[in-house]
Scaffold this active site. Structure first.
Site, PDB file in Angstrom:
ATOM      1  CG  HIS A  53      -5.783 -18.563 -12.188  1.00 20.76           C
ATOM      2  ND1 HIS A  53      -4.676 -18.203 -12.963  1.00 20.76           N
ATOM      3  CD2 HIS A  53      -6.482 -17.714 -11.981  1.00 20.76           C
ATOM      4  CE1 HIS A  53      -4.633 -16.944 -13.186  1.00 20.76           C
ATOM      5  NE2 HIS A  53      -5.787 -16.416 -12.467  1.00 20.76           N
ATOM      6  NE  ARG A  85      -2.120 -12.509 -14.021  1.00 19.77           N
ATOM      7  CZ  ARG A  85      -3.412 -12.371 -13.525  1.00 19.77           C
ATOM      8  NH1 ARG A  85      -3.991 -12.801 -12.634  1.00 19.77           N
ATOM      9  NH2 ARG A  85      -4.204 -11.836 -14.420  1.00 19.77           N
TER      10      ARG A  85
END
Length: 309
Positions: free
Chosen positions: A272, A224
């Protein structure tokens, strides 16, 4: 009894189709279309609007569309007693292993140097390292961390692992807890972050941690964006202590055009995509948990909220 899909910025159509294919009798609403909030007992979501679920008096389960659940747990207004689940999927797991291996190989073979050299029309050769001579440290030895470790081991890397609590992982020299963190980092020429995002792990990739890595170490973050202190990373690269980084996750996504990472020649950016959830691949486990909820049976892949994962 109904299911609510909430995924701002994502196309919900494939999710709705996959769920109905798995469970033809399922009644599915897609936020923000009109629906009866009292009917909804099960929600499937990614990055829902904060506070949304407190408006659903009969909601029992919130299911994440992916392996991560921090986007759910970060909402301070979740209903009390709610159950939260995550996705555990072989395809997701394998894809993460492939992606990290590709980033590690890209680094030790110096392939990013040749991309730059081609743009500048320079015929230059760079020294490379072999897997047998490379130590890779993995922070986080959950399902994904174990897959990455196994894939790296099979490709002859020396693999080290660190986790909050003691864990045993085949072919990995394992460390755990704060007392063993420094020794783990000292052995990590390439550091891979696969930690869950919790209060304890937020900002863990900072200058103090980087300083414990060997000089010239390389950082890969596929967990993250909130794990990383961005200024510290750039400072440690610019002063030569770190050789660079590969980042697939960011504090703000999409990454703003004005962000300095875009123009940093030693930072590789991907949007991502290390491991993308395929609705048709995971709809079965979500539909099964829907039935388990109805039958008041234990849910699969349930999150321990006090731990954050």
């Amino acid at each position: 009894m109904s299911v609510l899909i909430v995924c701002p910025g994502k196309d919900p159509e494939n999710w709705e189709k996959a769920l109905k294919n798995q469970h033809p009798g399922m009644n599915v609403y897609v936020y923000p279309e009109d629906h009866d909030k009292e009917e909804v007992e099960f929600a499937l979501t990614w990055n829902h609007p904060r506070g949304l679920f407190k408006n659903y008096p009969n909601l029992k389960v919130i299911a994440s569309m992916g392996a991560g659940v921090d986007h759910i747990l970060s909402d301070d207004a979740l209903p009390e007693g709610i159950q939260i689940t995550k996705v555990v999927d072989d395809t997701l797991t394998e894809d993460m292993g492939d992606f990290v291996l590709s980033q590690v190989m890209n680094h030790i073979r110096g392939l990013h140097h040749y991309v730059k050299a081609q743009k500048e029309k320079k015929w230059e050769k760079f020294q490379y390292k072999r897997p047998q001579d490379t130590k890779v440290g993995i922070m986080g030895l959950g399902v994904l961390g174990n897959e990455v470790a196994d894939k790296l081991h099979k490709n002859f890397f020396q693999v080290y692992g660190w986790s909050r609590t003691e864990k045993s992982c085949d072919h990995v020299t394992s460390f755990h807890g704060k007392d063993q963190l420094e020794e783990f980092l000292n052995n990590s020429e390439i550091l891979v972050c696969l930690l869950p995002l919790t209060e304890e792990t937020e900002n863990i990739l900072n200058a103090d941690l980087f300083d414990m890595l060997p000089e010239g170490a390389y950082v890969i973050n596929v967990a993250r964006g909130e794990h990383l202190v961005e200024h510290d990373l750039m400072e440690m690269i610019d002063n030569g202590h770190l050789s660079g980084a590969s980042l697939d996750v960011f504090r703000e996504e999409p990454l703003p055009e004005e962000h300095p990472f875009w123009d940093h020649e030693k930072i590789n950016i991907t949007p991502h995509i290390a491991s993308l959830t395929k609705p048709e691949s995971v709809a079965g486990q979500i539909a099964e948990n829907y039935d388990r909820m109805k039958d008041e049976e234990p849910l699969k892949n349930k999150v321990e909220q006090e731990k954050g994962y």
